[in-house]
Design a protein around this motif. Structure first.
Motif, short mmCIF file in Angstrom:
data_model
loop_
_atom_site.label_atom_id
_atom_site.label_comp_id
_atom_site.label_asym_id
_atom_site.label_seq_id
_atom_site.Cartn_x
_atom_site.Cartn_y
_atom_site.Cartn_z
N LYS A 123 -4.75 5.01 -2.80
CA LYS A 123 -3.37 5.31 -2.40
C LYS A 123 -2.66 4.03 -1.99
O LYS A 123 -3.29 3.05 -1.62
N GLY A 124 -1.34 4.09 -2.03
CA GLY A 124 -0.55 2.96 -1.60
C GLY A 124 0.93 3.19 -1.78
O GLY A 124 1.37 4.32 -2.01
N THR A 125 1.69 2.09 -1.69
CA THR A 125 3.14 2.15 -1.85
C THR A 125 3.60 1.03 -2.78
O THR A 125 2.97 -0.02 -2.87
N ILE A 126 4.71 1.30 -3.43
CA ILE A 126 5.36 0.30 -4.29
C ILE A 126 6.80 0.15 -3.79
O ILE A 126 7.54 1.13 -3.74
N GLU A 127 7.16 -1.06 -3.40
CA GLU A 127 8.55 -1.35 -3.04
C GLU A 127 9.14 -2.14 -4.20
O GLU A 127 8.52 -3.09 -4.69
N PHE A 128 10.34 -1.76 -4.62
CA PHE A 128 10.96 -2.42 -5.77
C PHE A 128 12.48 -2.33 -5.68
O PHE A 128 13.02 -1.50 -4.95
N VAL A 142 8.11 3.94 -3.23
CA VAL A 142 7.43 5.16 -3.66
C VAL A 142 5.97 5.09 -3.24
O VAL A 142 5.38 4.01 -3.20
N ASN A 143 5.42 6.24 -2.94
CA ASN A 143 3.99 6.34 -2.63
C ASN A 143 3.25 6.71 -3.90
O ASN A 143 3.78 7.45 -4.74
#
Length: 149
Positions: A123-128, A142-143
């Motif tokens: 699991k994790g997050t994406i910042e863009f 988004v997760n």
């Protein structure tokens, strides 16, 4: 009473109309491929609408918000190396007064992981940040969750 009902109806349509106008030119999908009993590659794919772009992980300070992928700590897996991306398009952008790397249409980020168990939840997050030729949307996050089996 009629005025209250009319006002309430207009308010509801205004709220739903505003929500429908939120732009989301990027959609994300996730997957994995086991490369051995103890290793896998996690795939994080951005599908980008025509005319828009998402920035590379390597944008220098002072420019747009770079893509940042953060993996949640877990006893089920260990990251191996850095998250890999394809070669970005490099272009000078006047608004940032610098050359930046970005992706159009789609991009797949890859992260190799060592599995500490036969199955692992990654699991994790994406910042863009997403921009087109005339504007940028606020950075988004988004997760993601990938069940490696």
């Amino acid at each position: 009473m009629k005025q209250t009902t009319l006002l309430l109806t207009l308010l509801i349509f205004t709220v739903f109309g505003a929500k429908a106008q939120i732009e989301t030119p990027v959609t994300w999908s996730y997957g994995f491929k086991k490369t051995s009993k103890t290793e896998a590659v996690i795939y994080l794919k951005a599908t980008i609408q025509s005319g828009w772009h998402v920035y590379s992980q390597t944008v220098k300070p002072g420019g747009p918000v770079k893509t940042t992928i953060t993996f949640a700590p877990s006893k089920e897996f260990t990251k191996v190396g850095a998250t890999v991306e394809p070669k970005p398009i490099m272009k000078f952008e006047k608004v940032f007064d610098m050359t930046v790397g970005y992706f159009e249409n789609s991009v797949i980020f890859q992260q190799k992981v060592k599995l500490n168990k036969p199955e692992a939840l990654v699991k994790g997050t994406i910042e863009f940040m997403t921009c087109d030729d005339s504007r940028c949307l606020p950075p988004d996050e988004v997760n993601f969750s990938v069940q490696v089996k």
